[in-house]
Motif scaffolding. Sequence first.
Motif, short mmCIF file in Angstrom:
data_model
loop_
_atom_site.label_atom_id
_atom_site.label_comp_id
_atom_site.label_asym_id
_atom_site.label_seq_id
_atom_site.Cartn_x
_atom_site.Cartn_y
_atom_site.Cartn_z
N HIS A 5 1.25 -1.50 -0.11
CA HIS A 5 0.12 -0.11 -0.05
C HIS A 5 0.55 1.77 0.11
CE1 HIS A 5 1.57 -0.31 3.50
NE2 HIS A 5 0.90 -1.41 4.60
N ALA A 27 -3.08 7.89 10.65
CA ALA A 27 -4.49 8.34 10.13
C ALA A 27 -4.23 7.55 9.33
CB ALA A 27 -4.54 9.35 9.83
N THR A 28 -3.06 7.59 8.78
CA THR A 28 -3.09 6.10 6.94
C THR A 28 -3.56 5.54 7.61
OG1 THR A 28 -0.99 7.72 6.41
CG2 THR A 28 -1.45 5.96 5.29
N ASP A 29 -2.51 4.70 8.25
CA ASP A 29 -3.09 3.78 8.51
C ASP A 29 -4.49 2.78 9.19
OD1 ASP A 29 -1.17 0.82 9.53
OD2 ASP A 29 -1.09 1.74 11.65
N GLU A 30 -5.66 3.68 9.44
CA GLU A 30 -7.31 3.42 9.56
C GLU A 30 -7.56 3.07 7.98
OE1 GLU A 30 -8.88 2.77 12.13
OE2 GLU A 30 -7.47 3.56 13.99
N ARG A 31 -6.91 4.54 7.29
CA ARG A 31 -7.44 4.40 5.63
C ARG A 31 -7.56 2.92 4.57
NH1 ARG A 31 -5.46 9.64 5.93
NH2 ARG A 31 -3.48 9.13 4.88
N VAL A 32 -6.39 2.90 5.07
CA VAL A 32 -5.67 1.10 4.14
C VAL A 32 -6.42 0.50 4.97
CG1 VAL A 32 -3.34 -0.01 4.13
CG2 VAL A 32 -3.08 2.99 3.54
N LYS A 33 -5.96 0.22 5.91
CA LYS A 33 -6.87 -0.96 6.56
C LYS A 33 -8.50 -0.73 6.21
CE LYS A 33 -8.84 -2.71 11.15
NZ LYS A 33 -8.21 -2.66 12.57
N ALA A 34 -9.51 0.17 6.59
CA ALA A 34 -10.75 0.19 6.31
C ALA A 34 -10.60 -0.12 4.58
CB ALA A 34 -11.18 1.61 5.82
N ARG A 35 -9.65 0.28 3.50
CA ARG A 35 -9.77 -0.22 2.64
C ARG A 35 -9.41 -1.38 1.46
NH1 ARG A 35 -5.69 3.44 0.59
NH2 ARG A 35 -4.11 1.40 0.20
#
Length: 184
Positions: A40, A47-55
């Motif tokens: 990724h 914050a980036t971790d959360e976005r990538v986890k959701a995606r």
Amino acid sequence: MSQDHSTTLATASADIERLHQIHAFNLQLLAELPHRQYRHEPILDYATDERVKARLGWLGVFSKTLFLRFKDGRFALLLTHKEGRLDAKAVRDHFGAKPSICGPDQMQQETGCLPGAVCPFLPRADIPLLLDPALLTHASFTWTPGLPELTMELATDALPALLDRLECQIIYLYDKAVTESIES
């Protein structure tokens, strides 16, 4: 090309090589263990971790790795979950000295990791790994294996097999009350 520019390029190249070595070491540790690897955009913050986890649909809890230092020159890594905190008293009980969180420059120099992407599993036998037992209450967890554009996910029940492959000292940071109840 100026001397400063060529020195900067050589340093950057050496830093990238160290990140690749950490990643290769993590892959070696995970050989024959059930795990997932995700590619990724670079992750250097939650914050980036959360976005990538959701995606990408990660199921594991985010881990957090803190690089600790002691006044006598020793270092240690603390592996906990995203909400975990440094229990300085528990660490002091094990090491006989109060820890502090190492600054980003010294951490990067010592480990090769980038700030915000400290890998808990390093090819360094001289740096103990402190494990927050609260991490074990989660079904799986994720971490950055050196390269910030990669994330590893491992079922927590496979963690003991991974830890057995490390050459460094592993210390479970149970507080004294928990340790006494386990031993009795």
